[in-house]
Design an enzyme around this catalytic site. Structure first.
Site, PDB file in Angstrom:
ATOM      1  N   PRO A 176       0.834  -1.199   0.000  1.00 20.41           N
ATOM      2  CA  PRO A 176       0.000   0.000   0.000  1.00 20.41           C
ATOM      3  C   PRO A 176       0.869   1.249   0.000  1.00 20.41           C
ATOM      4  O   PRO A 176       2.001   1.221   0.475  1.00 20.41           O
ATOM      5  CB  PRO A 176      -0.781  -0.118   1.317  1.00 20.41           C
ATOM      6  CG  PRO A 176       0.129  -0.894   2.204  1.00 20.41           C
ATOM      7  CD  PRO A 176       0.888  -1.848   1.324  1.00 20.41           C
ATOM      8  N   CYS A 177       0.344   2.358  -0.548  1.00 18.63           N
ATOM      9  CA  CYS A 177       1.177   3.553  -0.643  1.00 18.63           C
ATOM     10  C   CYS A 177       0.380   4.837  -0.431  1.00 18.63           C
ATOM     11  O   CYS A 177       0.801   5.907  -0.841  1.00 18.63           O
ATOM     12  CB  CYS A 177       1.875   3.606  -1.995  1.00 18.63           C
ATOM     13  SG  CYS A 177       0.707   3.591  -3.374  1.00 18.63           S
ATOM     14  N   GLN A 178      -0.790   4.733   0.216  1.00 16.43           N
ATOM     15  CA  GLN A 178      -1.635   5.910   0.332  1.00 16.43           C
ATOM     16  C   GLN A 178      -1.135   6.917   1.352  1.00 16.43           C
ATOM     17  O   GLN A 178      -1.660   8.023   1.452  1.00 16.43           O
ATOM     18  CB  GLN A 178      -3.064   5.498   0.705  1.00 16.43           C
ATOM     19  CG  GLN A 178      -3.203   4.907   2.112  1.00 16.43           C
ATOM     20  CD  GLN A 178      -3.030   3.405   2.145  1.00 16.43           C
ATOM     21  OE1 GLN A 178      -2.230   2.878   1.394  1.00 16.43           O
ATOM     22  NE2 GLN A 178      -3.772   2.735   3.000  1.00 16.43           N
TER      23      GLN A 178
END
Length: 414
Positions: A176-178
């Site tokens: 994930p990279c939010q």
């Protein structure tokens, strides 16, 4: 044979020439500016850009300066394409090993298994996905939160124990990279990105020879490309050279147009390869080819093929939706009708909104979703129906993973 390309993207050329991307696209479509289109993305040779400028065509076009751009995007894909066609059918079993973070139901693991790798471990927090994973694989699966030290340590110890002193060939993960944001000119990370940091810690601990990281195509535009740059920098700091590009799953026999950004990195001094497309849009596997036989297949819970029961009103509404369109204007990425005679649109499970069947007034079944994601029919999904759909919608298509794994094998064969 690998072909190395160092090309510019449309946004790079627009910034260099101080015009909008729309203008650049207009001249590409007119033929005034040459480009190469790979997996849906236009790439331009710097020599062709220079020739275009010299032609003075641009001077006749009203310029619209690009606003609010602080820094120039310097991102160009440095891609080493390798032909995997010769090894696609029935790859031999090898002693190469792989492990998977954020493994979900096991799409990446299945693909690497198809490519002859021995999987030695998977880690994810999703309970029902873990049930599916253990149903379909014999290797260890760790169920838990990667941010917890005991879970992380257990995964590392499990993988090391399975390897028995041998190096891990590949560690993969769809991270994930939010949680990336900007503070002035510096990228910062909030608590949501602890998962990304934990992945880096596990890479550092296991020292795999290769890293394969997968994410949505939209990552490329996050913070004007700075997020992609930071990920490459962080991996490089661990001793790896990194190459990245976007791959379309439909190019590798997946009956679905699904674009994903794929990072490939290694620390053993080899050249990173991405798999050269095996198909072109003219011969993509279609939705019809993938699921037509299931129209006559009776409901079978053990086969994950149970039709959703809709009201007559809903059936009428679903029947009227055009192919490629959504039932709801506000939810264009869900309740979308798959095209019948083309590769499917991207398969998703979006808060209960799944894809609509092309020729029947209903949403597609779990097995139809699995087919369009290229899961084999003997891959059985566990949990409630909604949870099964979430697992499939979030998965890496196994045949895409197989293609990437075969490219890694080509790297090691050179």
């Amino acid at each position: 044979m690998a072909v190395k390309e160092q090309l510019l993207r449309i946004e790079d050329v627009a910034l260099e020439l101080n015009v909008s991307q729309k203008i650049i696209r207009k001249h590409i479509h007119s033929g005034a500016l040459k480009s190469t289109k790979t997996v849906g993305v236009h790439y331009l040779n710097p020599k062709d850009v220079k020739a275009f400028v010299k032609s003075n065509v641009l001077a006749k076009t009203p310029k619209k300066p690009v606003k609010n751009i602080r820094t120039k995007s310097v991102k160009t894909d440095d891609v080493n394409w390798v032909n995997i066609a010769g090894s696609w059918e029935n790859p031999s079993k090898t002693e190469l090993t792989s492990a998977d973070l954020f493994c979900g139901a096991g799409g990446m693991a299945k693909g690497f298994e198809m490519a002859g790798f021995t999987q030695v471990g998977g880690l994810d927090w999703f309970k029902e996905a873990g049930m599916t994973y253990r149903e379909n694989f014999n290797h260890p699966h760790i169920l838990g939160d990667i941010t917890e030290k005991e879970v992380k340590d257990k995964f590392i110890e499990t993988v090391q124990s399975s390897l028995k002193g041998k190096p891990l060939t590949v560690l993969s993960g769809g991270f994930p990279c939010q949680g990336f944001s900007m503070s002035g000119s510096r990228i910062v990370e909030d608590e949501r990105n602890s998962l990304y940091k934990d992945m880096l810690e596990i890479i550092d601990a296991l020292q795999p020879e290769f890293i394969v990281a997968e994410n949505v195509k939209g990552l490329r535009s996050m913070l004007k490309g700075k997020v992609e740059d930071k990920i490459k920098e962080d991996i490089a700091k661990l001793g790896y050279n990194v190459n990245v590009t976007v791959l379309n799953a439909a190019n590798y026999y997946v009956p679905q147009k699904r674009e994903r950004i794929i990072f490939v990195a290694n620390r053993i001094g080899k050249k990173n390869y991405h798999p050269k497309p095996l198909l072109t849009p003219k011969n993509y596997v279609t939705t019809k080819q993938a699921i037509q036989d299931l129209v006559k297949h009776k409901d079978d819970a053990n086969f994950n093929h149970v039709r959703t029961k809709h009201s007559d009103d809903m059936k009428n509404r679903l029947a009227k939706v055009e192919e490629g369109k959504s039932l709801y204007d506000n939810y264009s990425d869900s309740w979308k009708k798959c095209p019948w005679n083309e590769a499917s649109c991207t398969i998703k499970e979006n808060h209960g909104g799944v894809n609509i069947h092309p020729i029947e007034p209903r949403v597609i079944t779990v097995r139809e979703m699995a087919r369009l994601q290229s899961f084999p029919d003997n891959f059985i999904f566990k949990g409630a129906k909604g949870k099964q759909m979430m697992q499939i919608g979030n998965a890496v298509p196994p045949l895409l993973a197989k293609a990437i794994a075969l490219a890694v094998r080509e790297t090691l064969a050179v």
